[in-house]
Design a protein around this motif. Structure first.
Motif, PDB file in Angstrom:
ATOM      1  N   ASP A   8       2.220  -3.453 -10.011  1.00  0.00           N
ATOM      2  CA  ASP A   8       2.627  -3.335  -8.611  1.00  0.00           C
ATOM      3  C   ASP A   8       4.127  -3.567  -8.537  1.00  0.00           C
ATOM      4  N   ARG A  14       2.588  -9.566  -6.649  1.00  0.00           N
ATOM      5  CA  ARG A  14       2.101  -9.852  -8.009  1.00  0.00           C
ATOM      6  C   ARG A  14       1.921 -11.352  -8.220  1.00  0.00           C
ATOM      7  N   GLU A  34       6.178  -3.529 -12.886  1.00  0.00           N
ATOM      8  CA  GLU A  34       6.504  -2.943 -11.595  1.00  0.00           C
ATOM      9  C   GLU A  34       6.715  -1.438 -11.658  1.00  0.00           C
ATOM     10  N   ASP A  54      -1.414  -0.313  -8.448  1.00  0.00           N
ATOM     11  CA  ASP A  54      -0.934   0.210  -7.168  1.00  0.00           C
ATOM     12  C   ASP A  54      -0.621   1.692  -7.361  1.00  0.00           C
ATOM     13  N   LEU A  57       4.701   3.169  -7.202  1.00  0.00           N
ATOM     14  CA  LEU A  57       5.404   2.318  -8.154  1.00  0.00           C
ATOM     15  C   LEU A  57       6.851   2.754  -8.330  1.00  0.00           C
ATOM     16  N   THR A  82      -4.299  -0.599  -3.216  1.00  0.00           N
ATOM     17  CA  THR A  82      -3.268   0.150  -2.509  1.00  0.00           C
ATOM     18  C   THR A  82      -3.353  -0.030  -1.004  1.00  0.00           C
ATOM     19  N   LYS A 104      -5.253  -3.072   0.102  1.00  0.00           N
ATOM     20  CA  LYS A 104      -4.514  -4.333   0.056  1.00  0.00           C
ATOM     21  C   LYS A 104      -4.837  -5.243   1.235  1.00  0.00           C
TER      22      LYS A 104
END
Length: 213
Positions: A8, A14, A34, A54, A57, A82, A104
């Motif tokens: 992510d 994170r 990331e 995710d 990115l 996501t 999320k």
């Protein structure tokens, strides 16, 4: 112990995920990244049991990189985490190899449940998205015309009104009170979006509702 790689581009997220997952007796975060390339390198090196991925990115799309993650860590399960709540993303993620899709905004308990379900070999999709997918798969009921949406009595009264009968005549013919007839007439006209008897007559003619007795 199930080993997890976090992918992510938000460091704060994170960190929160690491705290949450490491607090579980059966889960352990072994790495985080990331961007796509760093994540792929870690996947090859660490060979995690699960990749929490995710879709947006740094330096690339997590969605398009799913096949690459499968090659980098063939035994890893891939769970998408996501903000995108569109069924199109769900379909594409699953089609390219993801094993689950969670939003999320999900509660911590739901995320943990999703992770464990995917690790067990199950497919997990956020409940709201499951409904969207089913609506796209299941046959939809046929559309009903405004006239068909009326009750039998409303149709009966409106047809008599269109033929020129008065409320008293209709009441006598149907063994109803004039007030009840007026209620059916008003309600039926509202459902059809009509405001006058002339409009009702025209509607009946246009839809071939007036037939000879």
């Amino acid at each position: 112990m199930n080993r997890i790689l976090l992918v992510d581009d938000h460091a704060v997220l994170r960190a929160g995920l690491r705290l949450l997952l490491d607090s579980q007796p059966d889960l352990q975060v072994i790495g985080e990244a990331e961007d796509v390339q760093t994540a792929l390198n870690q996947a090859r090196t660490l060979q995690p049991d699960l990749i929490l991925l995710d879709l947006s990115l740094t330096g690339g799309s997590g969605l398009s990189a799913i096949p690459a993650f499968q090659k980098a860590a063939p035994r890893a399960r891939i769970l998408v985490l996501t903000m995108h709540d569109d069924e199109g993303y769900v379909r594409q993620a699953l089609a390219t190899g993801a094993h689950g899709y969670v939003l999320k905004r999900a509660a911590d308990t739901e995320l943990i449940a999703a992770i464990r379900a995917v690790l067990r070999g199950e497919l997990y999709i956020h409940p709201a998205l499951t409904r969207q997918l089913l609506e796209g798969i299941l046959p939809q009921p046929p559309s009903v015309s405004p006239w068909e949406s009326l009750s039998d009595r409303e149709r009966e009264v409106l047809l008599l009104v269109a033929r020129g009968y008065t409320a008293a005549e209709i009441a006598n013919q149907l063994s109803l009170s004039p007030k009840t007839v007026e209620t059916y007439r008003t309600r039926g006209m509202e459902k059809l979006g009509l405001r006058s008897r002339a409009a009702l007559v025209q509607y009946a003619l246009d839809h071939h509702l007036l037939t000879a007795n």
